[in-house]
Design a protein around this motif. Structure first.
Motif, PDB file in Angstrom:
ATOM      1  N   GLU A 208       6.384  -4.963  -2.196  1.00  0.00           N
ATOM      2  CA  GLU A 208       5.970  -4.317  -0.944  1.00  0.00           C
ATOM      3  C   GLU A 208       6.243  -5.233   0.229  1.00  0.00           C
ATOM      4  O   GLU A 208       5.905  -6.420   0.190  1.00  0.00           O
ATOM      5  CB  GLU A 208       4.455  -4.005  -0.987  1.00  0.00           C
ATOM      6  CG  GLU A 208       4.144  -2.746  -1.764  1.00  0.00           C
ATOM      7  CD  GLU A 208       2.656  -2.405  -1.730  1.00  0.00           C
ATOM      8  OE1 GLU A 208       1.931  -2.945  -0.876  1.00  0.00           O
ATOM      9  OE2 GLU A 208       2.237  -1.611  -2.589  1.00  0.00           O
ATOM     10  N   ASN A 209       6.829  -4.711   1.276  1.00  0.00           N
ATOM     11  CA  ASN A 209       7.132  -5.480   2.495  1.00  0.00           C
ATOM     12  C   ASN A 209       7.913  -6.760   2.210  1.00  0.00           C
ATOM     13  O   ASN A 209       7.709  -7.780   2.870  1.00  0.00           O
ATOM     14  CB  ASN A 209       5.838  -5.848   3.242  1.00  0.00           C
ATOM     15  CG  ASN A 209       5.037  -4.634   3.638  1.00  0.00           C
ATOM     16  OD1 ASN A 209       5.595  -3.644   4.100  1.00  0.00           O
ATOM     17  ND2 ASN A 209       3.733  -4.688   3.424  1.00  0.00           N
ATOM     18  N   GLY A 210       8.751  -6.727   1.216  1.00  0.00           N
ATOM     19  CA  GLY A 210       9.604  -7.881   0.929  1.00  0.00           C
ATOM     20  C   GLY A 210       8.958  -8.976   0.111  1.00  0.00           C
ATOM     21  O   GLY A 210       9.570 -10.023  -0.115  1.00  0.00           O
ATOM     22  N   ALA A 211       7.707  -8.765  -0.340  1.00  0.00           N
ATOM     23  CA  ALA A 211       7.051  -9.803  -1.153  1.00  0.00           C
ATOM     24  C   ALA A 211       7.725  -9.880  -2.526  1.00  0.00           C
ATOM     25  O   ALA A 211       8.080  -8.852  -3.105  1.00  0.00           O
ATOM     26  CB  ALA A 211       5.575  -9.477  -1.315  1.00  0.00           C
ATOM     27  N   ILE A 212       7.939 -11.094  -3.012  1.00  0.00           N
ATOM     28  CA  ILE A 212       8.571 -11.232  -4.331  1.00  0.00           C
ATOM     29  C   ILE A 212       7.529 -11.507  -5.423  1.00  0.00           C
ATOM     30  O   ILE A 212       7.827 -11.424  -6.597  1.00  0.00           O
ATOM     31  CB  ILE A 212       9.645 -12.355  -4.334  1.00  0.00           C
ATOM     32  CG1 ILE A 212       9.050 -13.707  -3.924  1.00  0.00           C
ATOM     33  CG2 ILE A 212      10.807 -11.981  -3.430  1.00  0.00           C
ATOM     34  CD1 ILE A 212       9.998 -14.871  -4.126  1.00  0.00           C
ATOM     35  N   ASN A 213       6.309 -11.855  -4.999  1.00  0.00           N
ATOM     36  CA  ASN A 213       5.243 -12.126  -5.968  1.00  0.00           C
ATOM     37  C   ASN A 213       3.953 -11.428  -5.560  1.00  0.00           C
ATOM     38  O   ASN A 213       3.694 -11.248  -4.364  1.00  0.00           O
ATOM     39  CB  ASN A 213       4.943 -13.627  -6.041  1.00  0.00           C
ATOM     40  CG  ASN A 213       6.046 -14.416  -6.697  1.00  0.00           C
ATOM     41  OD1 ASN A 213       6.537 -14.047  -7.768  1.00  0.00           O
ATOM     42  ND2 ASN A 213       6.460 -15.494  -6.061  1.00  0.00           N
ATOM     43  N   ASP A 214       3.138 -11.095  -6.557  1.00  0.00           N
ATOM     44  CA  ASP A 214       1.761 -10.674  -6.262  1.00  0.00           C
ATOM     45  C   ASP A 214       0.995 -11.892  -5.752  1.00  0.00           C
ATOM     46  O   ASP A 214       1.371 -13.032  -6.045  1.00  0.00           O
ATOM     47  CB  ASP A 214       1.068 -10.191  -7.546  1.00  0.00           C
ATOM     48  CG  ASP A 214       1.571  -8.823  -7.973  1.00  0.00           C
ATOM     49  OD1 ASP A 214       2.166  -8.133  -7.122  1.00  0.00           O
ATOM     50  OD2 ASP A 214       1.384  -8.467  -9.148  1.00  0.00           O
ATOM     51  N   SER A 215      -0.099 -11.633  -5.056  1.00  0.00           N
ATOM     52  CA  SER A 215      -0.892 -12.777  -4.579  1.00  0.00           C
ATOM     53  C   SER A 215      -1.460 -13.588  -5.735  1.00  0.00           C
ATOM     54  O   SER A 215      -1.771 -14.767  -5.586  1.00  0.00           O
ATOM     55  CB  SER A 215      -2.021 -12.297  -3.668  1.00  0.00           C
ATOM     56  OG  SER A 215      -2.729 -11.273  -4.292  1.00  0.00           O
ATOM     57  N   SER A 216      -1.577 -12.955  -6.906  1.00  0.00           N
ATOM     58  CA  SER A 216      -2.143 -13.680  -8.051  1.00  0.00           C
ATOM     59  C   SER A 216      -1.281 -14.881  -8.437  1.00  0.00           C
ATOM     60  O   SER A 216      -1.799 -15.874  -8.952  1.00  0.00           O
ATOM     61  CB  SER A 216      -2.302 -12.744  -9.253  1.00  0.00           C
ATOM     62  OG  SER A 216      -1.049 -12.236  -9.633  1.00  0.00           O
ATOM     63  N   VAL A 217       0.037 -14.807  -8.148  1.00  0.00           N
ATOM     64  CA  VAL A 217       0.908 -15.949  -8.481  1.00  0.00           C
ATOM     65  C   VAL A 217       0.508 -17.161  -7.637  1.00  0.00           C
ATOM     66  O   VAL A 217       0.367 -18.279  -8.139  1.00  0.00           O
ATOM     67  CB  VAL A 217       2.399 -15.575  -8.254  1.00  0.00           C
ATOM     68  CG1 VAL A 217       3.300 -16.778  -8.521  1.00  0.00           C
ATOM     69  CG2 VAL A 217       2.785 -14.398  -9.123  1.00  0.00           C
ATOM     70  N   GLY A 218       0.295 -16.915  -6.351  1.00  0.00           N
ATOM     71  CA  GLY A 218      -0.123 -17.999  -5.464  1.00  0.00           C
ATOM     72  C   GLY A 218      -1.505 -18.520  -5.818  1.00  0.00           C
ATOM     73  O   GLY A 218      -1.754 -19.722  -5.803  1.00  0.00           O
TER      74      GLY A 218
END
Lengths: 551, 53
Positions: A208-218
């Motif tokens: 979504e919106n160019g994100a390559i990872n879910d926030s869970s990765v961070g």
């Protein structure tokens, strides 16, 4: 008689001002980077332990020293510490409590002015349509005083002056009408902006919106505990250092704010409330913005590489670009919120840095609040201009290292020894618990007397003799080779000299030679300021002797 | 998120947020001391009403 008759407006105002003093840019930029570099989730264990055995004791020590000094009419550290020890040299240790604030304010207000400028640029849409390189080169141009996108010559200097004028004007309005009022507006705004961005940070979805990872990765990257790292002294040293810098202890600002609290009023609960508020902003909000959003768009490998140079790069060169992945409106709004919260974090701290100097001039030389505030603005401007003009030669970093790092540890170590051993823990404990609205656990008497000074001594020695690569095990069994980040090698400019020896490009050689010159010049300037302040304290002391005002 | 990261994160956030709220509520619910205290609100002392004069 002192011209200083000020008071806090309300108890909540005092706590918000104290929390604002502690909450700074480091809560959002330094803490997440330290956590990532030092064991991820496992970092929180030494971090919280250091908060309990070093942070809270130092808060109580500084609040009670301040209130004790205030009872004797002192509102800055030279004469606050002078009342606590018989040796007349103590007041020169207290000089650190003014010097640090002026020197730190000189460069800190410069970063604060960047945040103000970036709020403005977010509003007018400067970053809209720029790719990441474009945003990064905007920052590079900005700090090297290059071409302004606004067409304003020397734009960073203009924003720096605006920022200083704002600080000075607020300080001139007084404690309750200026500093406290800003804290009452700034702290809630900071928390609201932080909650919004943290919510965005923890709800990113890949694709979504160019994100390559879910926030869970961070969040995994930040919070996954690497318990093996708990055995490393480097991690504990980093945790102790982070606690130290995040609470703004060892600066003299807490003493100054607390000196306006009356002897029968609580300080123990106030200190806990302000301290835990700072922890909330750092651990809950600070950990949920920079790293999760950056990793969501750039990936773990790239962010791992970028955090090696600290959080400033991510904050100013990357996030403005990433925010625009959410669309123009939300991108601009998020930019305003991100740099707005950094601005509030900055200004509530820089205002605190002005108060010891103002208190000193009011107490000792009967200056009015307004003239004392404007003298602070002028002093900071003159001392800060080298950091603006010679930023690329490392003047900024030099101020940060000596005034914003080493000096804090030195002063905190001295004040803890003074409080626990010279003034005496019995009297000190009475000061902490007097008027207290909470029951202060008795075991803290032991911690304050033994654990806190030893921990501070260890932090200081660990910084003085840091082994190469932070490898304490190898240093213990083999020859002790100093790391270039150790205080001793810093003084000798070992890092710069090694780079100079290896350089072959004439331009690089010239730059390094210039850096060595400016680094040494900065140190001489900072030392000269310290000596000048010590002379001023001596003059004030002689004046007290003449007027029969000695304690 | 992996389980260990989730446990560390939630424990830390709960602890820190809980203690922040606890101490702030304690401040708000503690009755003010009799005047003169350190604060200007509800202050009876004329000299304290105008701190910048």
């Amino acid at each position: 008689m002192s011209a200083n008759k000020e008071s806090w407006g309300s108890r909540v105002g005092l706590i918000l001002a104290m929390a604002g003093n502690a909450v700074g840019l480091g809560n959002f930029l330094r803490f997440p980077v330290q956590a990532v570099q030092n064991g991820g989730g496992a970092f929180i264990i030494p971090y919280l332990i250091c908060f309990l055995v070093m942070g809270i004791p130092l808060l109580w020590i500084e609040w009670s020293m301040g209130r004790f000094g205030g009872k004797h009419g002192h509102h800055s550290t030279p004469f606050i510490v002078d009342t606590m020890g018989k040796n007349r040299l103590w007041k020169y240790v207290g000089v650190f409590g003014i010097w640090t604030n002026i020197a730190v304010a000189a460069y800190y207000c410069y970063i604060e002015s960047w945040t103000l400028s970036y709020v403005f640029h977010s509003v007018i849409g400067t970053f809209s349509g720029l790719d990441q390189e474009g945003v990064a080169s905007f920052f590079g141009e900005y700090v090297s005083l290059g071409t302004s996108t606004l067409g304003v010559p020397y734009e960073p200097i203009v924003f720096y002056v605006i920022c200083l004028l704002l600080n000075t004007w607020i300080l001139s309005q007084g404690l309750a009408s200026g500093v406290e009022r800003v804290a009452k507006i700034g702290m809630p705004m900071l928390i609201i902006f932080g909650l919004f961005l943290a919510f965005r940070g923890v709800t990113l979805t890949a694709g979504e919106n160019g994100a390559i990872n879910d926030s869970s990765v961070g969040l995994n990257f930040l919070w996954t505990p690497n318990f093996d790292r708990l055995w490393s002294p480097t991690v504990w040293l980093a945790a102790a250092g982070q606690i130290f810098f995040t609470l703004s202890v060892g600066m003299g600002t807490v003493h100054c704010y607390a000196s306006y609290v009356r002897g029968n009023d609580d300080i123990a609960l106030n200190a806990m409330s302000a301290g835990w508020m700072n922890e909330f902003v750092e651990v809950v909000l600070g950990a949920s913005i920079l790293i999760p959003i950056s990793i969501g768009y750039l990936g773990v490998d790239r962010v791992s590489e970028m955090v090696q140079s600290g959080g400033l790069g991510l904050a100013f060169q990357t996030l403005p670009y990433l925010f625009y992945q959410w669309g123009d409106l939300l991108g601009a709004l998020s930019g305003v919120m991100w740099f707005g919260l950094l601005f509030f974090a900055g200004i509530t701290s820089s205002l605190a840095m002005g108060t010891p100097w103002i208190g000193f001039l009011q107490d000792e030389f009967n200056w009015g609040r307004k003239s004392a505030a404007w003298s602070f603005g002028l002093f900071v401007f003159l001392l800060g201009m080298p950091t603006v003009l010679f930023f690329k030669y490392g003047v900024f970093d030099e101020y940060d290292y000596w005034a914003g790092t080493v000096s804090l540890v030195v002063f905190a170590l001295f004040e803890t020894i003074l409080f626990s051993w010279v003034f005496g823990i019995r009297k000190g404990w009475r000061e902490i618990t007097s008027g207290s609205d909470i029951k202060v656990p008795n075991f803290y008497k032991f911690i304050i007397k033994f654990i806190t000074p030893l921990l501070l001594l260890w932090v200081f020695l660990g910084s003085l003799f840091t082994p190469k690569g932070g490898d304490w095990g190898a240093a213990m069994i083999g020859p002790w080779v100093l790391d270039n980040s150790s205080i001793i090698n810093k003084i000798k400019n070992v890092d710069l000299k090694e780079k100079l020896a290896a350089a072959t490009d004439p331009a690089a050689i010239q730059l390094l030679e210039n850096q060595i010159f400016f680094v040494n010049a900065s140190r001489i300037l900072l030392l000269a300021v310290w000596v000048a302040l010590a002379l001023l304290v001596y003059t004030a002391y002689k004046k007290r002797v003449r007027e029969g005002r000695l304690n | 998120m992996n389980t260990s990261a989730l446990i560390v994160m939630l424990t830390t956030i709960t602890l820190v947020t809980g203690l922040m709220i606890f101490f702030f509520i304690k401040v708000m619910t503690t009755p003010p001391r009799p005047e003169p205290d350190s604060y200007l609100d509800n202050d009876d002392e004329p000299e304290h009403r105008e701190p910048n004069k």
